[in-house]
Design an enzyme around this catalytic site. Structure first.
Site, PDB file in Angstrom:
ATOM      1  N   GLY A  53      31.417  71.800 -34.053  1.00  0.00           N
ATOM      2  CA  GLY A  53      30.713  73.066 -34.284  1.00  0.00           C
ATOM      3  C   GLY A  53      31.618  74.267 -34.064  1.00  0.00           C
ATOM      4  O   GLY A  53      32.729  74.144 -33.544  1.00  0.00           O
ATOM      5  N   THR A  60      19.683  60.392 -43.204  1.00  0.00           N
ATOM      6  CA  THR A  60      20.525  60.482 -44.402  1.00  0.00           C
ATOM      7  C   THR A  60      20.102  59.465 -45.456  1.00  0.00           C
ATOM      8  O   THR A  60      19.570  58.388 -45.134  1.00  0.00           O
ATOM      9  CB  THR A  60      22.005  60.216 -44.019  1.00  0.00           C
ATOM     10  OG1 THR A  60      22.778  59.991 -45.206  1.00  0.00           O
ATOM     11  CG2 THR A  60      22.154  58.976 -43.149  1.00  0.00           C
ATOM     12  N   TYR A  87      27.948  54.337 -40.224  1.00  0.00           N
ATOM     13  CA  TYR A  87      27.320  55.661 -40.178  1.00  0.00           C
ATOM     14  C   TYR A  87      25.842  55.555 -40.559  1.00  0.00           C
ATOM     15  O   TYR A  87      24.953  55.965 -39.808  1.00  0.00           O
ATOM     16  CB  TYR A  87      28.049  56.628 -41.133  1.00  0.00           C
ATOM     17  CG  TYR A  87      27.281  57.902 -41.372  1.00  0.00           C
ATOM     18  CD1 TYR A  87      27.125  58.830 -40.345  1.00  0.00           C
ATOM     19  CD2 TYR A  87      26.693  58.171 -42.609  1.00  0.00           C
ATOM     20  CE1 TYR A  87      26.391  59.990 -40.552  1.00  0.00           C
ATOM     21  CE2 TYR A  87      25.965  59.324 -42.815  1.00  0.00           C
ATOM     22  CZ  TYR A  87      25.824  60.234 -41.792  1.00  0.00           C
ATOM     23  OH  TYR A  87      25.083  61.374 -41.992  1.00  0.00           O
ATOM     24  N   HIS A 107      34.056  66.890 -48.223  1.00  0.00           N
ATOM     25  CA  HIS A 107      32.953  67.074 -49.181  1.00  0.00           C
ATOM     26  C   HIS A 107      33.428  67.696 -50.487  1.00  0.00           C
ATOM     27  O   HIS A 107      34.313  68.550 -50.500  1.00  0.00           O
ATOM     28  CB  HIS A 107      31.852  67.930 -48.559  1.00  0.00           C
ATOM     29  CG  HIS A 107      31.206  67.253 -47.397  1.00  0.00           C
ATOM     30  ND1 HIS A 107      31.423  67.633 -46.099  1.00  0.00           N
ATOM     31  CD2 HIS A 107      30.379  66.182 -47.342  1.00  0.00           C
ATOM     32  CE1 HIS A 107      30.747  66.841 -45.286  1.00  0.00           C
ATOM     33  NE2 HIS A 107      30.107  65.941 -46.018  1.00  0.00           N
ATOM     34  N   ARG A 138      25.400  62.606 -57.725  1.00  0.00           N
ATOM     35  CA  ARG A 138      24.846  62.939 -56.411  1.00  0.00           C
ATOM     36  C   ARG A 138      23.806  64.049 -56.571  1.00  0.00           C
ATOM     37  O   ARG A 138      23.773  64.749 -57.580  1.00  0.00           O
ATOM     38  CB  ARG A 138      25.953  63.426 -55.460  1.00  0.00           C
ATOM     39  CG  ARG A 138      26.936  62.344 -55.046  1.00  0.00           C
ATOM     40  CD  ARG A 138      26.318  61.326 -54.112  1.00  0.00           C
ATOM     41  NE  ARG A 138      27.256  60.302 -53.700  1.00  0.00           N
ATOM     42  CZ  ARG A 138      27.528  59.194 -54.386  1.00  0.00           C
ATOM     43  NH1 ARG A 138      26.942  58.965 -55.561  1.00  0.00           N
ATOM     44  NH2 ARG A 138      28.368  58.302 -53.924  1.00  0.00           N
TER      45      ARG A 138
HETATM   46  N1  UFG Z   1      34.474  63.037 -54.459  1.00  0.00           N
HETATM   47  C1  UFG Z   1      35.578  63.071 -55.283  1.00  0.00           C
HETATM   48  N2  UFG Z   1      36.720  63.656 -54.779  1.00  0.00           N
HETATM   49  C2  UFG Z   1      36.793  64.183 -53.527  1.00  0.00           C
HETATM   50  C3  UFG Z   1      35.649  64.132 -52.712  1.00  0.00           C
HETATM   51  C4  UFG Z   1      34.501  63.544 -53.214  1.00  0.00           C
HETATM   52  O1  UFG Z   1      35.563  62.603 -56.399  1.00  0.00           O
HETATM   53  O2  UFG Z   1      37.862  64.671 -53.150  1.00  0.00           O
HETATM   54  C5  UFG Z   1      33.246  62.424 -54.990  1.00  0.00           C
HETATM   55  C6  UFG Z   1      32.792  61.234 -54.155  1.00  0.00           C
HETATM   56  O3  UFG Z   1      33.419  60.068 -54.608  1.00  0.00           O
HETATM   57  C7  UFG Z   1      31.289  61.268 -54.410  1.00  0.00           C
HETATM   58  C8  UFG Z   1      30.979  62.752 -54.606  1.00  0.00           C
HETATM   59  O4  UFG Z   1      32.216  63.364 -54.894  1.00  0.00           O
HETATM   60  O5  UFG Z   1      31.006  60.598 -55.595  1.00  0.00           O
HETATM   61  C9  UFG Z   1      30.390  63.397 -53.374  1.00  0.00           C
HETATM   62  O6  UFG Z   1      31.223  63.091 -52.264  1.00  0.00           O
HETATM   63  P1  UFG Z   1      31.014  63.744 -50.821  1.00  0.00           P
HETATM   64  O7  UFG Z   1      32.080  63.157 -49.940  1.00  0.00           O
HETATM   65  O8  UFG Z   1      30.928  65.221 -50.944  1.00  0.00           O
HETATM   66  O9  UFG Z   1      29.589  63.248 -50.391  1.00  0.00           O
HETATM   67  P2  UFG Z   1      29.026  61.760 -50.267  1.00  0.00           P
HETATM   68  O10 UFG Z   1      28.009  61.609 -51.338  1.00  0.00           O
HETATM   69  O11 UFG Z   1      30.070  60.732 -50.168  1.00  0.00           O
HETATM   70  O12 UFG Z   1      28.455  61.838 -48.791  1.00  0.00           O
HETATM   71  C10 UFG Z   1      27.339  62.602 -48.433  1.00  0.00           C
HETATM   72  C11 UFG Z   1      27.478  63.106 -47.007  1.00  0.00           C
HETATM   73  C12 UFG Z   1      27.552  61.975 -46.045  1.00  0.00           C
HETATM   74  C13 UFG Z   1      26.418  61.059 -46.255  1.00  0.00           C
HETATM   75  C14 UFG Z   1      26.352  60.648 -47.687  1.00  0.00           C
HETATM   76  C15 UFG Z   1      25.153  59.801 -47.980  1.00  0.00           C
HETATM   77  O13 UFG Z   1      28.616  63.888 -46.898  1.00  0.00           O
HETATM   78  O14 UFG Z   1      27.536  62.461 -44.727  1.00  0.00           O
HETATM   79  O15 UFG Z   1      26.250  61.790 -48.513  1.00  0.00           O
HETATM   80  O16 UFG Z   1      25.430  58.993 -49.074  1.00  0.00           O
HETATM   81  F1  UFG Z   1      26.547  59.948 -45.515  1.00  0.00           F
END
Ligand code: UFG
Length: 329
Positions: free
Chosen positions: A36, A117, A141, A189, A221
């Site tokens: 935080g 989540t 997680y 993210h 997503r």
């Molecule tokens: N992605 C890329 N390049 C990057 C980062 C992400 O292509 O540099 C893609 C990932 O593969 C995914 C999408 O973008 O397909 C979103 O990725 P994020 O990492 O932003 O988010 P996630 O969907 O992986 O994860 C989120 C939350 C987690 C939680 C999850 C639940 O950040 O805390 O949703 O599925 F657990």
């Protein structure tokens, strides 16, 4: 209500603190500042630096601040790290949460709102995702979040705890006035990383997988504005008046966006070109995750203000443009 916001200096917690204030409640923050940011919490809000798993810290706060309800946002949330360092995740996300719940029950505080989540579902069998889908997390997680959900159910049944667990989809965006926003270290993210690629703070954005069985080959997503998430936490208060209330809600907009769509939207919002590199799939990424949030909308009157991902990105951009180093700590 007097609301203890555990993890109130983090990304979603800090936005919730502001929404609580706006709705006339009295937030009190507990955060150990591991992830935080002190500056994410306005100086007029009571702030305690300490650990949620320490009853000697939590019990006096519950008493002195006359807390009616606890919201818990303080979790580790790096999916990959949870696979390589599961001890950290079981300790912080499960064991410490159990200690927090025990302290609450000992002190007679029996209303709880929990950040869960969509990762508790694992790879969904059907889309959009409803609350009744089987929960089969594919990483520690998601498992620790599901373990807490199950613990809450048992505590509601046995001890009359009233709780709501919100299963978030992809939290995104920032406060509309640009005062606070997303600042993770490390940042993983998609939206903040694409913004950094647009501004040249990073060389490019890697697309993790372009061969998924989705319309453009990249993952889908459900990006939901952090203030929309926060407002659901307040809309649920009435439900928690009933002793033993046990509520689960998906929170997402229901609109899937692909990685490529996010990159295009960031280019449009910022007016800048984003250098892209096509890379391998990231292990553990389901091809598509998006919510059916009709339960939250029907039961809580939850209204989604940000239905267009470009509007969500515009708020993120406002924050990142003015604060390229985040909170600067
Ligand atoms: N992605 C890329 N390049 C990057 C980062 C992400 O292509 O540099 C893609 C990932 O593969 C995914 C999408 O973008 O397909 C979103 O990725 P994020 O990492 O932003 O988010 P996630 O969907 O992986 O994860 C989120 C939350 C987690 C939680 C999850 C639940 O950040 O805390 O949703 O599925 F657990």
């Amino acid at each position: 209500m007097n609301v203890l916001v555990v993890g109130g200096a983090g990304y979603i917690g800090s936005h919730c603190v502001r929404q609580l204030q706006a709705a006339g409640h009295r937030p009190v923050v507990l955060d150990n500042l591991v992830f935080g940011h002190r500056k994410a919490v306005a100086p007029d809000i009571p702030f305690y630096d300490g650990d949620l798993g320490d009853p000697d810290v939590v019990a006096p706060i519950l008493k002195d601040e006359k807390i009616d309800l606890v919201m818990h946002f303080a979790a580790f949330a790096y999916v990959g790290e949870s696979v390589t360092e599961p001890r950290k995740y079981y300790e912080n996300n499960f064991v410490a949460t159990l200690r927090l719940l025990e302290t609450m029950l000992d002190e007679g505080v029996n209303k709880f709102v929990f950040s869960s989540t969509c990762a508790t579902y694992g790879e969904p069998e059907t889309l959009p995702m409803v609350e009744s889908l089987p929960q089969k997390p594919i990483n520690p997680y998601g498992q620790t979040k599901l373990d807490v959900e199950n613990c809450l159910k048992a505590f509601a049944h046995a001890y009359g705890l009233s709780f709501a667990a919100f299963r978030y989809f992809n939290a995104a965006g920032a406060a509309e006035d640009g005062s606070i926003g997303e600042d993770h270290d490390p940042e993983t993210h998609l939206i903040p990383l694409v913004i950094d690629a647009a501004t040249g703070r990073r060389e490019n954005i890697k697309i993790f997988g372009t061969d998924y069985d989705t319309p453009d080959g990249t993952c889908l997503r459900d990006y939901v504005h952090v203030d929309d998430l926060a407002r659901a936490h307040i809309a649920v208060f009435e439900k928690l008046a009933e002793p033993g209330a046990s509520c689960f809600y998906n929170l997402g907009t229901g609109t899937p966006n692909s990685v490529r769509e996010i990159i295009n939207a960031v280019e449009e919002v910022t007016g800048k070109k984003v250098p892209v590199v096509e890379a391998d799939r990231r292990p553990g990424d389901p091809p598509a995750l998006y919510a059916d949030s009709s339960k939250a909308q029907a039961e809580l009157g939850w209204e989604i203000k940000f239905t267009d991902v470009k509007d969500i990105i515009a708020t993120a951009w406002k924050w990142h443009e003015a604060n390229p180093d985040g909170f600067g700590d």
